[in-house]
Design a protein around this motif. Structure first.
Motif, PDB file in Angstrom:
ATOM      1  N   SER A  58       0.841  -1.190   0.000  1.00 40.64           N
ATOM      2  CA  SER A  58       0.000   0.000   0.000  1.00 40.64           C
ATOM      3  C   SER A  58       0.877   1.241   0.000  1.00 40.64           C
ATOM      4  O   SER A  58       1.810   1.353   0.806  1.00 40.64           O
ATOM      5  CB  SER A  58      -0.901   0.001   1.240  1.00 40.64           C
ATOM      6  OG  SER A  58      -1.546   1.243   1.398  1.00 40.64           O
ATOM      7  N   GLY A  73       4.780   8.101  -6.052  1.00 38.08           N
ATOM      8  CA  GLY A  73       3.860   7.088  -6.544  1.00 38.08           C
ATOM      9  C   GLY A  73       4.327   5.672  -6.284  1.00 38.08           C
ATOM     10  O   GLY A  73       3.530   4.736  -6.325  1.00 38.08           O
ATOM     11  N   HIS A  77       2.932   8.857  -2.106  1.00 34.75           N
ATOM     12  CA  HIS A  77       2.327   9.922  -2.897  1.00 34.75           C
ATOM     13  C   HIS A  77       2.651  11.212  -2.140  1.00 34.75           C
ATOM     14  O   HIS A  77       2.109  11.462  -1.061  1.00 34.75           O
ATOM     15  CB  HIS A  77       0.813   9.734  -3.014  1.00 34.75           C
ATOM     16  CG  HIS A  77       0.405   8.470  -3.715  1.00 34.75           C
ATOM     17  ND1 HIS A  77       0.671   8.252  -5.047  1.00 34.75           N
ATOM     18  CD2 HIS A  77      -0.232   7.371  -3.257  1.00 34.75           C
ATOM     19  CE1 HIS A  77       0.206   7.057  -5.390  1.00 34.75           C
ATOM     20  NE2 HIS A  77      -0.335   6.502  -4.325  1.00 34.75           N
ATOM     21  N   GLY A 109      -9.144   5.370  -2.873  1.00 35.57           N
ATOM     22  CA  GLY A 109      -9.519   5.130  -4.267  1.00 35.57           C
ATOM     23  C   GLY A 109      -8.823   3.962  -4.935  1.00 35.57           C
ATOM     24  O   GLY A 109      -9.470   3.025  -5.424  1.00 35.57           O
ATOM     25  N   GLN A 110      -7.501   3.982  -4.981  1.00 34.08           N
ATOM     26  CA  GLN A 110      -6.742   2.952  -5.675  1.00 34.08           C
ATOM     27  C   GLN A 110      -6.929   1.592  -5.021  1.00 34.08           C
ATOM     28  O   GLN A 110      -7.020   0.561  -5.700  1.00 34.08           O
ATOM     29  CB  GLN A 110      -5.265   3.331  -5.701  1.00 34.08           C
ATOM     30  CG  GLN A 110      -4.393   2.362  -6.505  1.00 34.08           C
ATOM     31  CD  GLN A 110      -2.934   2.793  -6.546  1.00 34.08           C
ATOM     32  OE1 GLN A 110      -2.542   3.744  -5.889  1.00 34.08           O
ATOM     33  NE2 GLN A 110      -2.141   2.087  -7.319  1.00 34.08           N
ATOM     34  N   ALA A 113     -10.397  -0.037  -5.881  1.00 30.59           N
ATOM     35  CA  ALA A 113     -10.403  -0.596  -7.232  1.00 30.59           C
ATOM     36  C   ALA A 113      -9.611  -1.900  -7.282  1.00 30.59           C
ATOM     37  O   ALA A 113     -10.014  -2.876  -7.925  1.00 30.59           O
ATOM     38  CB  ALA A 113      -9.837   0.410  -8.221  1.00 30.59           C
ATOM     39  N   GLY A 114      -8.460  -1.920  -6.592  1.00 34.90           N
ATOM     40  CA  GLY A 114      -7.643  -3.120  -6.579  1.00 34.90           C
ATOM     41  C   GLY A 114      -8.320  -4.281  -5.892  1.00 34.90           C
ATOM     42  O   GLY A 114      -8.261  -5.425  -6.364  1.00 34.90           O
ATOM     43  N   ARG A 119      -6.922  -7.855  -6.173  1.00 35.36           N
ATOM     44  CA  ARG A 119      -5.573  -7.464  -5.763  1.00 35.36           C
ATOM     45  C   ARG A 119      -5.492  -7.385  -4.239  1.00 35.36           C
ATOM     46  O   ARG A 119      -6.412  -6.884  -3.591  1.00 35.36           O
ATOM     47  CB  ARG A 119      -5.238  -6.102  -6.367  1.00 35.36           C
ATOM     48  CG  ARG A 119      -3.840  -5.575  -6.053  1.00 35.36           C
ATOM     49  CD  ARG A 119      -2.807  -6.268  -6.874  1.00 35.36           C
ATOM     50  NE  ARG A 119      -1.495  -5.605  -6.765  1.00 35.36           N
ATOM     51  CZ  ARG A 119      -0.354  -6.159  -7.131  1.00 35.36           C
ATOM     52  NH1 ARG A 119      -0.362  -7.374  -7.644  1.00 35.36           N
ATOM     53  NH2 ARG A 119       0.776  -5.512  -7.022  1.00 35.36           N
TER      54      ARG A 119
END
Length: 229
Positions: A58, A73, A77, A109-110, A113-114, A119
């Motif tokens: 993460s 990234g 971040h 967010g990321q 989605a994962g 994931r």
């Protein structure tokens, strides 16, 4: 209802085609490793990342300055404090904290989605971050706490690093005992007496949690086919 894999939808569905892959479609998980400093958490985390291609670290957001060799990234971040504050106000973090004058947080967010695509994410956070994460994403979270075999061994490991002063080591030892007191807030507790044995146990936990019925979203369509005739 879970979506059917597009690669299976071109032909009539049957149990053989749905079960033709090694694993059915599943939801990912958020795998937390916590431990007092010196108990081996970082070593176990690196071993897991090397051994498990479906597991990714993460990436937190932070307001601290980027350091030589770091990549935005990949390591963090990097955002200004004003942007971080806005993200807090908009509820964009699973958990966040101020540490030594800088802010750190886990963006939603990321990861969301994962997880949906199967994931898995590894989190190297303390017990306070673990509590926040569990409160907001309980069903997706697996909490593992790593203990040293003894305080004497923990002290020996900290001294063996050769990076801290006597005063810093004493402070780490005091903090370690405070952190250890939160062991019962975790799903699993593993004693790191031998790093290879500890790694094997932590990896077994990861594999077992991946197989939980509630995470095997592909089972819905698989069982429907089995019971439709």
């Amino acid at each position: 209802m879970a979506d059917i894999d597009p690669s299976l939808s071109a032909a009539p569905l049957d149990a053989a085609s749905l079960g033709s892959r090694d694993t059915l479609q599943r939801r990912g998980l958020m795998f937390i490793l916590s431990s007092p400093s010196g108990a081996g958490k970082t070593t176990i985390a690196r071993m897991l990342l090397d051994a498990e291609p479906e597991l990714g670290l993460s990436v937190s957001a932070t307001t601290r300055s980027i350091r030589p060799g770091e990549v935005d990234g990949r390591d963090y971040h990097f955002v200004p404090q004003t942007e971080f504050d806005r993200m807090v106000e908009d509820g964009e973090f699973y958990e966040w904290a101020r540490v030594f004058g800088n802010s750190y947080g886990t963006p939603k967010g990321q990861i969301r989605a994962g997880l949906k695509s199967g994931r898995d994410f590894l989190f190297d956070i303390d017990w306070q971050g673990t509590q926040q994460l569990h409160q907001k994403a309980q069903a997706d979270v697996v909490r593992v706490f790593i203990l040293p075999p003894s305080l004497e061994e923990l002290h020996r490991r900290l001294v063996g690093r050769g990076t801290d002063s006597v005063e810093v080591i004493a402070a780490r030892m005091a903090r370690a005992q405070a952190e250890i007191s939160h062991w019962d807030g975790y799903d699993y507790v593993v004693i790191n007496d031998d790093v290879e044995t500890c790694f094997a146990k932590v990896r077994q936990i990861l594999h077992a949690e991946r197989m939980r019925r509630t995470r095997q979203t592909g089972l819905i369509d698989f069982v429907r086919v089995l019971t439709s005739k």
